[in-house]
Scaffold this active site. Structure first.
Site, PDB file in Angstrom:
ATOM      1  N   GLY A  59       1.010  -1.394  -0.057  1.00 22.17           N
ATOM      2  CA  GLY A  59      -0.078  -0.326   0.091  1.00 22.17           C
ATOM      3  C   GLY A  59       0.916   0.592   0.096  1.00 22.17           C
ATOM      4  O   GLY A  59       1.170   1.044   0.605  1.00 22.17           O
ATOM      5  N   GLY A  91       0.010   4.984   0.304  1.00 24.52           N
ATOM      6  CA  GLY A  91      -1.546   5.988   0.490  1.00 24.52           C
ATOM      7  C   GLY A  91      -0.002   6.330   1.961  1.00 24.52           C
ATOM      8  O   GLY A  91       1.255   6.265   1.549  1.00 24.52           O
ATOM      9  N   PHE A  92      -0.886   7.029   2.572  1.00 21.74           N
ATOM     10  CA  PHE A  92      -0.462   7.863   3.695  1.00 21.74           C
ATOM     11  C   PHE A  92       0.469   7.061   4.126  1.00 21.74           C
ATOM     12  O   PHE A  92       1.891   7.722   4.489  1.00 21.74           O
ATOM     13  CB  PHE A  92      -0.817   8.525   4.318  1.00 21.74           C
ATOM     14  CG  PHE A  92      -1.758   9.888   3.877  1.00 21.74           C
ATOM     15  CD1 PHE A  92      -0.912  10.674   3.452  1.00 21.74           C
ATOM     16  CD2 PHE A  92      -3.410   9.639   3.481  1.00 21.74           C
ATOM     17  CE1 PHE A  92      -2.020  11.848   2.936  1.00 21.74           C
ATOM     18  CE2 PHE A  92      -3.643  11.165   2.841  1.00 21.74           C
ATOM     19  CZ  PHE A  92      -3.139  12.158   2.784  1.00 21.74           C
ATOM     20  N   VAL A 151      -1.817  -7.122  -4.488  1.00 23.76           N
ATOM     21  CA  VAL A 151      -1.967  -7.844  -3.249  1.00 23.76           C
ATOM     22  C   VAL A 151      -3.119  -8.803  -2.839  1.00 23.76           C
ATOM     23  O   VAL A 151      -3.991  -8.820  -3.259  1.00 23.76           O
ATOM     24  CB  VAL A 151      -1.007  -7.593  -2.054  1.00 23.76           C
ATOM     25  CG1 VAL A 151      -1.322  -8.888  -0.937  1.00 23.76           C
ATOM     26  CG2 VAL A 151       0.260  -7.721  -2.053  1.00 23.76           C
ATOM     27  N   GLU A 161     -19.537  16.018   2.847  1.00 24.33           N
ATOM     28  CA  GLU A 161     -18.485  17.425   1.767  1.00 24.33           C
ATOM     29  C   GLU A 161     -18.550  16.919   0.625  1.00 24.33           C
ATOM     30  O   GLU A 161     -18.725  18.606  -0.134  1.00 24.33           O
ATOM     31  CB  GLU A 161     -17.334  16.833   2.699  1.00 24.33           C
ATOM     32  CG  GLU A 161     -16.524  17.347   3.485  1.00 24.33           C
ATOM     33  CD  GLU A 161     -15.014  17.103   3.572  1.00 24.33           C
ATOM     34  OE1 GLU A 161     -14.435  17.752   3.584  1.00 24.33           O
ATOM     35  OE2 GLU A 161     -14.565  16.106   3.960  1.00 24.33           O
ATOM     36  N   ASP A 207      -5.427   3.230   8.418  1.00 25.55           N
ATOM     37  CA  ASP A 207      -7.117   2.906   7.515  1.00 25.55           C
ATOM     38  C   ASP A 207      -6.879   1.265   7.684  1.00 25.55           C
ATOM     39  O   ASP A 207      -8.291   0.719   7.910  1.00 25.55           O
ATOM     40  CB  ASP A 207      -7.599   3.274   6.030  1.00 25.55           C
ATOM     41  CG  ASP A 207      -7.588   4.663   6.487  1.00 25.55           C
ATOM     42  OD1 ASP A 207      -7.835   5.763   7.299  1.00 25.55           O
ATOM     43  OD2 ASP A 207      -8.796   5.023   5.631  1.00 25.55           O
TER      44      ASP A 207
HETATM   45  C1  LIG Z   1     -13.004  11.232   0.269  1.00 26.24           C
HETATM   46  C2  LIG Z   1     -12.231  10.900   1.103  1.00 26.24           C
HETATM   47  C3  LIG Z   1     -11.735  12.431   1.871  1.00 26.24           C
HETATM   48  C4  LIG Z   1     -10.932  12.246   3.104  1.00 26.24           C
HETATM   49  N1  LIG Z   1     -10.960  13.042   3.322  1.00 26.24           N
HETATM   50  C5  LIG Z   1      -9.885  13.610   4.183  1.00 26.24           C
HETATM   51  C6  LIG Z   1      -9.689  13.989   5.480  1.00 26.24           C
HETATM   52  O1  LIG Z   1      -9.352  15.665   5.134  1.00 26.24           O
HETATM   53  N2  LIG Z   1      -8.645  14.489   6.197  1.00 26.24           N
HETATM   54  C7  LIG Z   1      -7.718  13.675   6.625  1.00 26.24           C
HETATM   55  O2  LIG Z   1      -6.624  13.112   7.392  1.00 26.24           O
HETATM   56  N3  LIG Z   1      -7.925  12.131   6.043  1.00 26.24           N
HETATM   57  C8  LIG Z   1      -9.344  12.272   5.120  1.00 26.24           C
HETATM   58  N4  LIG Z   1      -9.262  10.544   5.028  1.00 26.24           N
HETATM   59  C9  LIG Z   1      -9.143  10.177   4.972  1.00 26.24           C
HETATM   60  C10 LIG Z   1      -7.849   9.962   4.886  1.00 26.24           C
HETATM   61  O3  LIG Z   1      -7.511   9.577   3.050  1.00 26.24           O
HETATM   62  C11 LIG Z   1      -7.641   8.323   5.120  1.00 26.24           C
HETATM   63  O4  LIG Z   1      -7.650   7.883   6.317  1.00 26.24           O
HETATM   64  C12 LIG Z   1      -5.430   8.157   4.086  1.00 26.24           C
HETATM   65  O5  LIG Z   1      -6.011   7.927   2.947  1.00 26.24           O
HETATM   66  C13 LIG Z   1      -5.580   6.504   4.692  1.00 26.24           C
HETATM   67  O6  LIG Z   1      -4.211   5.711   4.548  1.00 26.24           O
HETATM   68  P1  LIG Z   1      -3.507   5.048   4.554  1.00 26.24           P
HETATM   69  O7  LIG Z   1      -2.249   4.719   3.889  1.00 26.24           O
HETATM   70  O8  LIG Z   1      -4.174   4.273   5.827  1.00 26.24           O
HETATM   71  O9  LIG Z   1      -4.897   3.935   3.219  1.00 26.24           O
HETATM   72  P2  LIG Z   1      -4.691   5.230   1.678  1.00 26.24           P
HETATM   73  O10 LIG Z   1      -4.713   6.176   1.184  1.00 26.24           O
HETATM   74  O11 LIG Z   1      -5.935   4.812   0.981  1.00 26.24           O
HETATM   75  O12 LIG Z   1      -3.319   3.863   0.716  1.00 26.24           O
HETATM   76  C14 LIG Z   1      -3.951   2.929   0.587  1.00 26.24           C
HETATM   77  C15 LIG Z   1      -2.984   2.340  -0.762  1.00 26.24           C
HETATM   78  O13 LIG Z   1      -2.982   0.654  -0.522  1.00 26.24           O
HETATM   79  C16 LIG Z   1      -2.987   0.027  -1.993  1.00 26.24           C
HETATM   80  N5  LIG Z   1      -3.949  -0.783  -1.612  1.00 26.24           N
HETATM   81  C17 LIG Z   1      -5.210  -1.402  -1.420  1.00 26.24           C
HETATM   82  N6  LIG Z   1      -5.314  -2.570  -1.620  1.00 26.24           N
HETATM   83  C18 LIG Z   1      -4.217  -3.316  -2.149  1.00 26.24           C
HETATM   84  C19 LIG Z   1      -4.118  -4.339  -2.716  1.00 26.24           C
HETATM   85  N7  LIG Z   1      -4.604  -5.246  -2.286  1.00 26.24           N
HETATM   86  N8  LIG Z   1      -2.662  -4.729  -3.422  1.00 26.24           N
HETATM   87  C20 LIG Z   1      -2.007  -3.732  -3.145  1.00 26.24           C
HETATM   88  N9  LIG Z   1      -1.988  -2.798  -3.258  1.00 26.24           N
HETATM   89  C21 LIG Z   1      -3.104  -2.519  -2.806  1.00 26.24           C
HETATM   90  C22 LIG Z   1      -4.468   1.546  -2.323  1.00 26.24           C
HETATM   91  O14 LIG Z   1      -3.608   1.314  -3.821  1.00 26.24           O
HETATM   92  C23 LIG Z   1      -3.788   2.833  -2.068  1.00 26.24           C
HETATM   93  O15 LIG Z   1      -2.643   2.767  -2.630  1.00 26.24           O
HETATM   94  C24 LIG Z   1     -10.545  10.871   3.557  1.00 26.24           C
HETATM   95  C25 LIG Z   1     -10.883   9.457   3.371  1.00 26.24           C
HETATM   96  C26 LIG Z   1     -11.685   9.980   1.790  1.00 26.24           C
HETATM   97  C27 LIG Z   1     -12.343   8.751   0.896  1.00 26.24           C
END
Ligand SMILES: Cc1cc2nc3c(=O)[nH]c(=O)nc-3n(C[C@H](O)[C@H](O)[C@H](O)COP(=O)(O)OP(=O)(O)OC[C@H]3O[C@@H](n4cnc5c(N)ncnc54)[C@H](O)[C@@H]3O)c2cc1C
Length: 441
Positions: free
Chosen positions: A15, A17-18, A84, A175, A305
């Site tokens: 992943g 993401g953040f 994955v 939002e 998340d």
């Molecule tokens: C519309 C929206 C608005 C938001 N606004 C805010 C805000 O204003 N402020 C705030 O703090 N938070 C906000 N959030 C929440 C925030 O974006 C999430 O908490 C944050 O992105 C979580 O980060 P993460 O790295 O855990 O997951 P993610 O950012 O979701 O990253 C997960 C990554 O894993 C990858 N992935 C998933 N499954 C697989 C797999 N099986 N194999 C390979 N790769 C995979 C995905 O492609 C992705 O790149 C918002 C969320 C959404 C949906």
């Protein structure tokens, strides 16, 4: 590496993401680790700005950033584009959809969230969630397509063509409702002079009684008033019982005809959690210890998340960008501590507060640890600041975001349909659209 160098610890991160990027960036340049970052996209997507993509205020490139570019100068980080599908926790090996496998000394699971449809019949098939860039583009195309369709055939308004139903009055639903109402007023009205835009309506449905539930009482009232002023109809205390291709059924027996149902009804861990052989808790997320590892599975971390991260009060930290980014950095710190033979430390989240933007001049923020409440322009400024910090956590440049922020008060989107074939609606596909229509709300 010379013969005298100790072997590197092999870290596999799932992943980008953040959380995953935060972890990989904090490990970049540490020669004692070799990092493999796997994502099903070759870009990081900045989720907090997906509304702006869905409502045509920002373009794809403004919120997606190539993962390879992020780690261009980090020879100990390699990026793999792969989905994955399976995790073997005993061997810390992940398998991808193309049949490859990656074994790790340390496995970091950070696959984020997906929509949780709570088994509402038809929701998965007929609603538009907003959790990825592809989701945001699909939603934008749907919004534009219904306006184009009504422009060609005004009678479609009676079939709910200009009724937009948003499910869930949490941050996502609130939002997007505000942004959509603003888009209709500011952009669609001047661009579609032949369409009775007055007939367009945004309906926000939630089975709870408050808008922005996790915020304070004052924020609930402020957000409800801001939405009302923007023309959004609130249907609180009402659940969605089923969704069809051309309608939504509600718990009070009403049916709303619509061609655009936006799902902000809840989130769960990304589906790969169910194929990880690891203990899942609330929201199907992986349960982690205070140091972000999974009990009884040494060398496995779950972040952001994807995890239920305990907070000192005994609950779990919320699914927020700042929690994810900070947990990624903290996991990196613990991985390096382990290698150095030092003890791992419990994650200490620095709470930046919670905030939501409902529209131009209408934002609400509860800032800092004590959640000091701000409304309006000040809250918008806080929102911009926190999101610029989040963005610099994953990439170095924030110019498009800052341009958008400073331009926001005078900005208008452009309604181009990129894939008009894909966006086309089959208006005859709902055999049972119900008796009520938009006017009967
Ligand atoms: C519309 C929206 C608005 C938001 N606004 C805010 C805000 O204003 N402020 C705030 O703090 N938070 C906000 N959030 C929440 C925030 O974006 C999430 O908490 C944050 O992105 C979580 O980060 P993460 O790295 O855990 O997951 P993610 O950012 O979701 O990253 C997960 C990554 O894993 C990858 N992935 C998933 N499954 C697989 C797999 N099986 N194999 C390979 N790769 C995979 C995905 O492609 C992705 O790149 C918002 C969320 C959404 C949906």
């Amino acid at each position: 590496m010379s013969e005298a160098d100790p072997p590197r610890t092999n870290v596999v991160i799932v992943g980008g993401g953040f959380a995953g990027v935060g972890c990989a960036r904090a490990l970049a340049g540490h020669d004692q680790v070799q990092v493999t970052l796997i994502d099903r996209n070759n870009f990081h997507q900045f989720q907090p700005l997906l509304y702006q993509v869905a409502t045509a205020q920002l373009a794809r490139g403004d919120v997606a950033y190539p993962l390879r570019a992020l780690f261009r100068d980090a020879p100990n980080v390699s990026v793999k584009l792969a989905e994955v599908t399976q995790v073997d926790p005993a061997t810390r090996t992940v398998t991808t959809a193309d049949g490859s496998s990656y074994g790790a000394d340390v496995l970091v699971l950070a696959a984020g969230s997906a929509a949780n449809f709570f088994s509402v019949p038809g929701a998965e098939e007929h609603t538009l969630p907003l959790y990825s860039l592809d989701d945001a583009e699909r939603l934008r195309e749907r919004i534009i397509e219904v306006f184009e369709a009504v422009d060609r055939e005004p009678g479609l308004i009676d079939e709910g063509a200009l009724t937009f139903v948003v499910v869930g009055a949490g941050a996502t639903g609130t939002e997007i409702s505000g942004a959509l109402a603003e888009m209709i007023t500011d952009t669609m009205t001047p661009e579609f002079p032949d369409v009775a835009v007055d007939a367009a309506q945004v309906v926000l449905v939630d089975h709870g009684q408050a808008v922005l539930g996790p915020f304070s009482e004052g924020a609930h009232e402020y957000a409800a008033k801001a939405l009302d002023e923007a023309g959004v109809t609130l249907r609180l205390g009402t659940g969605v019982t089923e969704v069809g291709p051309g309608h939504v059924g509600l718990s009070d027996g009403a049916t709303i005809r619509t061609r655009c149902v936006i799902w902000g009804g809840g989130i769960a861990a990304a589906p790969v959690a169910a194929h990880s052989g690891l203990p899942q808790g609330r929201g199907s997320r992986l349960e982690v210890e205070p140091d972000l590892t999974i009990a009884a599975f040494p060398g496995i971390y779950a972040l952001g998340d994807f995890a239920n991260i305990p907070d000192p009060a005994g609950a779990s930290l919320p699914q927020l960008g700042s929690v994810a980014l900070q947990s990624g950095r903290w996991a990196a710190k613990n991985i390096l501590a382990d290698i150095a033979g030092r003890p791992r430390t419990p994650f200490d989240y620095k709470d930046k507060g919670i905030m939501a933007m409902i529209g131009r001049n209408a934002a609400v923020a509860e800032v800092g640890k004590r959640h000091h409440e701000l409304h309006g322009t000040l809250a918008f400024a806080a929102w911009l600041g926190v999101h610029a910090t989040l963005m610099t956590g994953v990439r170095n440049r924030v110019d498009a975001f800052i341009d958008w922020g400073s331009d926001y008060f005078g900005h208008r989107g452009h309604q181009t349909l990129d894939r008009s074939e894909a966006a086309r609606i089959d208006w005859g596909d709902d055999p049972n659209p119900g008796d009520d229509h938009a006017g009967a709300l």
